[in-house]
Design an enzyme around this catalytic site. Structure first.
Site, PDB file in Angstrom:
ATOM      1  N   HIS A 105       9.060   1.420   3.726  1.00 18.80           N
ATOM      2  CA  HIS A 105       9.864   1.194   5.194  1.00 18.80           C
ATOM      3  C   HIS A 105      10.629   0.151   4.722  1.00 18.80           C
ATOM      4  O   HIS A 105      10.094  -0.426   3.622  1.00 18.80           O
ATOM      5  CB  HIS A 105       8.979   1.455   6.143  1.00 18.80           C
ATOM      6  CG  HIS A 105       8.111   0.149   6.604  1.00 18.80           C
ATOM      7  ND1 HIS A 105       8.272  -0.690   6.361  1.00 18.80           N
ATOM      8  CD2 HIS A 105       6.548   0.345   6.852  1.00 18.80           C
ATOM      9  CE1 HIS A 105       7.509  -1.001   6.666  1.00 18.80           C
ATOM     10  NE2 HIS A 105       6.658  -0.926   6.760  1.00 18.80           N
ATOM     11  N   MET A 135       1.047  -1.069  -0.074  1.00 19.73           N
ATOM     12  CA  MET A 135      -0.060   0.368  -0.038  1.00 19.73           C
ATOM     13  C   MET A 135       0.995   1.314  -0.108  1.00 19.73           C
ATOM     14  O   MET A 135       0.308   2.672   0.085  1.00 19.73           O
ATOM     15  CB  MET A 135      -0.616  -0.217   1.361  1.00 19.73           C
ATOM     16  CG  MET A 135      -2.028  -0.864   1.143  1.00 19.73           C
ATOM     17  SD  MET A 135      -3.421  -0.628   1.878  1.00 19.73           S
ATOM     18  CE  MET A 135      -2.887  -0.709   3.313  1.00 19.73           C
ATOM     19  N   GLN A 177      -2.717 -12.180   7.715  1.00 18.99           N
ATOM     20  CA  GLN A 177      -3.067 -11.748   6.212  1.00 18.99           C
ATOM     21  C   GLN A 177      -2.180 -13.114   5.154  1.00 18.99           C
ATOM     22  O   GLN A 177      -2.020 -13.507   4.722  1.00 18.99           O
ATOM     23  CB  GLN A 177      -2.104 -10.378   5.945  1.00 18.99           C
ATOM     24  CG  GLN A 177      -1.972 -10.400   4.656  1.00 18.99           C
ATOM     25  CD  GLN A 177      -1.499  -8.300   4.502  1.00 18.99           C
ATOM     26  OE1 GLN A 177      -2.550  -8.026   4.366  1.00 18.99           O
ATOM     27  NE2 GLN A 177      -0.211  -8.577   3.764  1.00 18.99           N
ATOM     28  N   GLY A 207       5.243  -9.712   4.201  1.00 15.40           N
ATOM     29  CA  GLY A 207       5.803 -10.187   5.488  1.00 15.40           C
ATOM     30  C   GLY A 207       5.017 -10.873   6.373  1.00 15.40           C
ATOM     31  O   GLY A 207       3.914 -11.051   6.442  1.00 15.40           O
ATOM     32  N   LYS A 224       5.061  -9.689   9.116  1.00 16.41           N
ATOM     33  CA  LYS A 224       4.693  -9.067  10.429  1.00 16.41           C
ATOM     34  C   LYS A 224       3.306  -8.983  10.526  1.00 16.41           C
ATOM     35  O   LYS A 224       2.100  -8.919  11.377  1.00 16.41           O
ATOM     36  CB  LYS A 224       5.074  -7.698   9.506  1.00 16.41           C
ATOM     37  CG  LYS A 224       3.671  -5.982   9.827  1.00 16.41           C
ATOM     38  CD  LYS A 224       4.213  -6.000  11.538  1.00 16.41           C
ATOM     39  CE  LYS A 224       3.383  -4.710  11.343  1.00 16.41           C
ATOM     40  NZ  LYS A 224       2.267  -4.274  10.597  1.00 16.41           N
ATOM     41  N   ASP A 225       2.346  -8.975   9.354  1.00 12.96           N
ATOM     42  CA  ASP A 225       0.911  -9.015   9.420  1.00 12.96           C
ATOM     43  C   ASP A 225       0.146 -10.995   8.667  1.00 12.96           C
ATOM     44  O   ASP A 225       0.352 -11.442   7.385  1.00 12.96           O
ATOM     45  CB  ASP A 225       0.501  -8.761   7.654  1.00 12.96           C
ATOM     46  CG  ASP A 225       0.652  -7.150   7.834  1.00 12.96           C
ATOM     47  OD1 ASP A 225      -0.208  -6.703   8.566  1.00 12.96           O
ATOM     48  OD2 ASP A 225       1.828  -6.537   6.942  1.00 12.96           O
ATOM     49  N   GLY A 283      10.547  -2.504   5.943  1.00 12.22           N
ATOM     50  CA  GLY A 283      10.202  -4.047   5.660  1.00 12.22           C
ATOM     51  C   GLY A 283       9.653  -3.846   4.580  1.00 12.22           C
ATOM     52  O   GLY A 283       9.833  -5.512   3.657  1.00 12.22           O
ATOM     53  N   HIS A 284       9.054  -2.989   3.570  1.00 15.59           N
ATOM     54  CA  HIS A 284       9.116  -2.920   1.968  1.00 15.59           C
ATOM     55  C   HIS A 284       9.960  -3.600   0.876  1.00 15.59           C
ATOM     56  O   HIS A 284       9.885  -4.649   0.695  1.00 15.59           O
ATOM     57  CB  HIS A 284       8.201  -1.911   1.303  1.00 15.59           C
ATOM     58  CG  HIS A 284       6.909  -1.686   2.635  1.00 15.59           C
ATOM     59  ND1 HIS A 284       6.777  -0.366   3.189  1.00 15.59           N
ATOM     60  CD2 HIS A 284       6.058  -2.067   2.226  1.00 15.59           C
ATOM     61  CE1 HIS A 284       5.611  -0.035   3.365  1.00 15.59           C
ATOM     62  NE2 HIS A 284       4.868  -0.965   2.752  1.00 15.59           N
ATOM     63  N   GLN A 313     -10.593  -2.871   2.155  1.00 17.59           N
ATOM     64  CA  GLN A 313     -10.412  -3.363   2.744  1.00 17.59           C
ATOM     65  C   GLN A 313     -10.367  -3.041   4.460  1.00 17.59           C
ATOM     66  O   GLN A 313      -9.706  -2.603   5.443  1.00 17.59           O
ATOM     67  CB  GLN A 313      -8.312  -4.257   3.155  1.00 17.59           C
ATOM     68  CG  GLN A 313      -7.875  -3.536   2.532  1.00 17.59           C
ATOM     69  CD  GLN A 313      -6.161  -4.233   2.752  1.00 17.59           C
ATOM     70  OE1 GLN A 313      -6.100  -4.525   1.540  1.00 17.59           O
ATOM     71  NE2 GLN A 313      -4.897  -3.405   3.403  1.00 17.59           N
TER      72      GLN A 313
HETATM   73  P1  AMP Z   1       1.867  -2.975   3.606  1.00 17.96           P
HETATM   74  O1  AMP Z   1       2.557  -1.646   2.484  1.00 17.96           O
HETATM   75  O2  AMP Z   1       1.310  -2.331   4.746  1.00 17.96           O
HETATM   76  O3  AMP Z   1       0.486  -3.207   3.127  1.00 17.96           O
HETATM   77  O4  AMP Z   1       2.316  -4.039   3.440  1.00 17.96           O
HETATM   78  C1  AMP Z   1       3.396  -4.817   2.465  1.00 17.96           C
HETATM   79  C2  AMP Z   1       3.587  -5.719   2.705  1.00 17.96           C
HETATM   80  O5  AMP Z   1       4.808  -5.893   3.370  1.00 17.96           O
HETATM   81  C3  AMP Z   1       3.361  -6.701   3.712  1.00 17.96           C
HETATM   82  O6  AMP Z   1       2.837  -8.431   2.822  1.00 17.96           O
HETATM   83  C4  AMP Z   1       3.551  -6.287   5.151  1.00 17.96           C
HETATM   84  O7  AMP Z   1       3.197  -7.954   5.729  1.00 17.96           O
HETATM   85  C5  AMP Z   1       4.864  -5.991   4.370  1.00 17.96           C
HETATM   86  N1  AMP Z   1       5.724  -5.780   5.537  1.00 17.96           N
HETATM   87  C6  AMP Z   1       4.589  -4.223   6.391  1.00 17.96           C
HETATM   88  N2  AMP Z   1       5.720  -4.290   7.424  1.00 17.96           N
HETATM   89  C7  AMP Z   1       6.350  -5.335   7.389  1.00 17.96           C
HETATM   90  C8  AMP Z   1       8.092  -5.259   7.997  1.00 17.96           C
HETATM   91  N3  AMP Z   1       8.141  -4.482   9.196  1.00 17.96           N
HETATM   92  N4  AMP Z   1       8.330  -6.250   8.478  1.00 17.96           N
HETATM   93  C9  AMP Z   1       8.755  -6.999   7.016  1.00 17.96           C
HETATM   94  N5  AMP Z   1       7.191  -6.948   6.391  1.00 17.96           N
HETATM   95  C10 AMP Z   1       6.498  -5.707   6.328  1.00 17.96           C
END
Ligand code: AMP
Length: 290
Positions: free
Chosen positions: A34, A30, A153, A147, A149-150, A36-37, A61
């Protein structure tokens, strides 16, 4: 890096990559990137030839009182970060492109979506499963990266891919954290300095759960009690849920015998944060926790 907001152009590009024998890795996001992405993108780069990243703040969602309208955005910054990470294609569709007039089809999983975040965010995983199913059909990647983290999901998507016979490898990537333990999230920017410091109780609780197991504790009730006490002592943190469950089915367990998931969701002011960790007797000193 190619950037497109149309499904047609994306498909043409992917077809041409595939015709040259290149494998496709896909990272749905989304945006508001950071570390993580970026870790997901690097993992995709390692395992596949051409990496497609999507940025789409998926309205289906989000619940009616959630942060859809104020979800953080910075496409220029994201574009630079994706390019620097070696992403090949950035897909930035509009809501109309993904859900044109007359849109009627949803993917709704039972059971696994009714616990944890599914309880506090009804309809959330229906939106997630629908958009991920659509994106997987559009990109048709060899591997898709999500990730841990989720965690829920990831479990939902693994289940959906099996149930709908989607021909893709789903790869889970460990949670990336700030130095002090806070799991990275686009939503962390909402936190005030006081909330940011109080948020540490979440990752600390996960660590304490593993410490208790290392010291021989096997009772889920006793671990829950200790963690509830700790989180309850932090005034700014309102616990949404704290559960200890089977990592695959997400059903509650009563004893720590094998790898087990501790999952936490909490509100700090208007911000809802989630975090989780695997704990278990075999995980002692494996470095699975930060
Ligand atoms: P989002 O943009 O928050 O929907 O996340 C996109 C992807 O990045 C999803 O698969 C998340 O699980 C993953 N993600 C978000 N935060 C982290 C993190 N801290 N560590 C690893 N993956 C992450």
């Amino acid at each position: 890096m190619l950037e497109t907001n149309t499904i047609g152009e994306l498909r043409k590009t992917i077809k041409s990559e595939k015709s040259r024998g290149r494998t496709i890795g896909f990272v749905p996001t989304m945006g508001y990137f950071h570390e993580g992405h970026l870790t997901l993108m690097r993992e995709a780069k390692k395992r596949t030839d051409a990496v497609v990243v999507s940025i789409f703040v998926n309205p289906t969602q989000f619940g009616p009182n959630e942060d859809l309208d104020k979800y953080p955005k910075d496409l220029d910054r994201d574009r630079g970060m994706a390019q620097a990470t070696g992403v090949d294609v950035l897909f930035t569709p509009s809501v109309k492109e993904m859900y044109p007039d007359g849109y009627s089809t949803y993917v709704d999983l039972t059971g696994i979506t009714e616990v944890l975040c599914g309880k506090s965010r009804p309809g959330h995983f229906k939106g997630v499963a629908t958009v991920v199913a659509k994106l997987l059909n559009i990109v048709r990647p060899d591997a898709a990266f999500f990730g841990e983290k989720d965690w829920q999901q990831l479990a939902v998507i693994k289940r959906m891919v099996i149930d709908l016979n989607v021909d893709v490898e789903v790869v889970g990537v460990p949670t990336v954290r700030e130095k002090d333990g806070l799991a990275m999230s686009s939503r962390n920017v909402y936190l005030s300095p006081e909330e940011r410091s109080a948020s540490l109780v979440i990752s600390k609780s996960l660590k304490i759960a593993q410490n208790m197991v290392d010291n021989g504790e096997r009772s889920v009730d006793r671990i829950l009690e200790a963690l509830q006490g700790l989180i309850g002592s932090e005034e700014l943190v309102e616990l949404d849920y704290l559960e200890i469950c089977d990592p695959e089915t997400l059903s509650p367990v009563s004893e720590i015998r094998a790898e087990t998931l501790v999952a936490i969701a909490a509100r700090l002011g208007k911000t809802r944060l989630i975090d989780n960790a695997l704990i278990g007797p075999e995980l002692e000193n494996t470095g699975n926790l930060f």
